[in-house]
Motif scaffolding. Structure first.
Motif, PDB file in Angstrom:
ATOM      1  N   ARG A 123      -1.668  19.776 -84.442  1.00 31.80           N
ATOM      2  CA  ARG A 123      -1.858  18.339 -84.668  1.00 31.80           C
ATOM      3  C   ARG A 123      -2.838  18.082 -85.798  1.00 31.80           C
ATOM      4  NH1 ARG A 123      -1.679  16.666 -78.497  1.00 31.80           N
ATOM      5  NH2 ARG A 123       0.533  16.160 -78.404  1.00 31.80           N
ATOM      6  N   SER A 124      -3.944  18.849 -85.829  1.00 29.80           N
ATOM      7  CA  SER A 124      -4.933  18.628 -86.885  1.00 29.80           C
ATOM      8  C   SER A 124      -4.385  19.017 -88.256  1.00 29.80           C
ATOM      9  CB  SER A 124      -6.232  19.389 -86.587  1.00 29.80           C
ATOM     10  OG  SER A 124      -6.039  20.779 -86.722  1.00 29.80           O
ATOM     11  N   ALA A 125      -3.378  19.890 -88.271  1.00 27.95           N
ATOM     12  CA  ALA A 125      -2.736  20.271 -89.527  1.00 27.95           C
ATOM     13  C   ALA A 125      -1.646  19.271 -89.914  1.00 27.95           C
ATOM     14  CB  ALA A 125      -2.142  21.672 -89.412  1.00 27.95           C
ATOM     15  N   GLY A 126      -1.496  18.213 -89.104  1.00 36.26           N
ATOM     16  CA  GLY A 126      -0.540  17.166 -89.433  1.00 36.26           C
ATOM     17  C   GLY A 126       0.866  17.385 -88.909  1.00 36.26           C
ATOM     18  N   LYS A 127       1.060  18.408 -88.079  1.00 38.12           N
ATOM     19  CA  LYS A 127       2.397  18.647 -87.540  1.00 38.12           C
ATOM     20  C   LYS A 127       2.673  17.653 -86.425  1.00 38.12           C
ATOM     21  CE  LYS A 127       2.858  23.338 -88.868  1.00 38.12           C
ATOM     22  NZ  LYS A 127       3.303  24.635 -88.624  1.00 38.12           N
ATOM     23  N   VAL A 128       3.890  17.171 -86.397  1.00 37.40           N
ATOM     24  CA  VAL A 128       4.316  16.262 -85.349  1.00 37.40           C
ATOM     25  C   VAL A 128       4.977  17.107 -84.268  1.00 37.40           C
ATOM     26  CG1 VAL A 128       5.817  14.321 -84.777  1.00 37.40           C
ATOM     27  CG2 VAL A 128       4.659  14.404 -86.998  1.00 37.40           C
ATOM     28  N   LEU A 129       4.458  17.005 -83.056  1.00 34.33           N
ATOM     29  CA  LEU A 129       4.966  17.814 -81.951  1.00 34.33           C
ATOM     30  C   LEU A 129       5.868  16.983 -81.059  1.00 34.33           C
ATOM     31  CD1 LEU A 129       1.615  19.578 -81.057  1.00 34.33           C
ATOM     32  CD2 LEU A 129       3.446  20.434 -82.494  1.00 34.33           C
ATOM     33  N   GLY A 130       6.723  17.640 -80.344  1.00 31.15           N
ATOM     34  CA  GLY A 130       7.602  16.948 -79.411  1.00 31.15           C
ATOM     35  C   GLY A 130       8.955  16.649 -80.022  1.00 31.15           C
ATOM     36  N   ARG A 131       9.745  15.969 -79.247  1.00 35.84           N
ATOM     37  CA  ARG A 131      11.095  15.626 -79.660  1.00 35.84           C
ATOM     38  C   ARG A 131      11.046  14.595 -80.779  1.00 35.84           C
ATOM     39  NH1 ARG A 131      15.567  13.980 -75.309  1.00 35.84           N
ATOM     40  NH2 ARG A 131      14.736  15.906 -74.495  1.00 35.84           N
ATOM     41  N   PRO A 132      11.874  14.746 -81.796  1.00 35.22           N
ATOM     42  CA  PRO A 132      11.900  13.763 -82.883  1.00 35.22           C
ATOM     43  C   PRO A 132      12.401  12.409 -82.374  1.00 35.22           C
ATOM     44  CG  PRO A 132      13.228  15.702 -83.443  1.00 35.22           C
ATOM     45  CD  PRO A 132      12.780  15.855 -82.034  1.00 35.22           C
ATOM     46  N   ASN A 133      11.933  11.337 -82.981  1.00 36.16           N
ATOM     47  CA  ASN A 133      12.376   9.991 -82.619  1.00 36.16           C
ATOM     48  C   ASN A 133      13.843   9.814 -82.967  1.00 36.16           C
ATOM     49  OD1 ASN A 133       9.809   9.286 -81.792  1.00 36.16           O
ATOM     50  ND2 ASN A 133       9.224   8.521 -83.802  1.00 36.16           N
TER      51      ASN A 133
END
Length: 177
Positions: free
Chosen positions: A141-151
């Protein structure tokens, strides 16, 4: 009689490694009880496959696991299962790891000490896995990655759905379609 218990946590995992460790008993056609894709958060005594094993086991039977982590996640799990097996006159043997070669239901002082120590190590190992997972998620998260299922919807589409519900009174079922 030997009774084999196997469990894996997700539908993406298999029992292949467990079957490898229990191969001699599988070759002898020992009954197999499984809990596939079953969360370890469910207490071992509430796992359906393990409950069935307990229902069918007779005094003197040996419950065999490939490794301790397939059934236990905490010190309390070990103590609870051990107590139930002892009261029913069953034995517990683990095929691999530090537990192998011992009847974990034995009442001798050395076995009791060893079971308690190893149960603590098992719980510590589980806690470390959890901590490492949380650290990895935080780092991503701190590296800017979006986690979880895409919208599935863009922000504009989501705003349009909310507006249609709030302003136009469109039914939820219609909006879902």
């Amino acid at each position: 009689m030997d009774r084999l218990y196997m469990r894996h946590s997700t539908d993406k995992q298999t029992n292949l490694r467990q079957r490898h460790h229990l191969e001699p008993y599988l070759a002898e056609k020992a009954p197999v009880y499984e809990d596939p894709a079953t969360s370890s958060r469910l207490h071992p005594l509430k796992q359906p496959g393990f409950q069935r094993l307990l229902d069918e086991a007779a005094v003197g039977d040996v419950v065999r696991l490939a490794d301790a982590a397939r059934l236990f996640r905490s010190v309390q799990d070990v103590l609870d299962v051990r107590d139930v097996l002892r009261r029913r006159g069953l034995h517990l043997r683990i095929a691999s790891g530090a537990w192998s070669g011992m009847d974990l239901t034995s009442e001798d002082p050395m076995t009791k000490l060893f079971v308690t120590m190893l149960a603590g190590v098992l719980e510590f190992q589980r806690d470390m896995i959890s901590e490492n997972t949380k650290d990895g998620v935080a780092a991503a998260r701190s590296a800017g990655k979006v986690l979880g299922r895409p919208n599935r919807l863009s922000w504009e589409q989501a705003d349009a759905v909310v507006a249609a519900y709030d302003n136009d009174g469109v039914a939820v079922k219609a909006l879902a379609r």
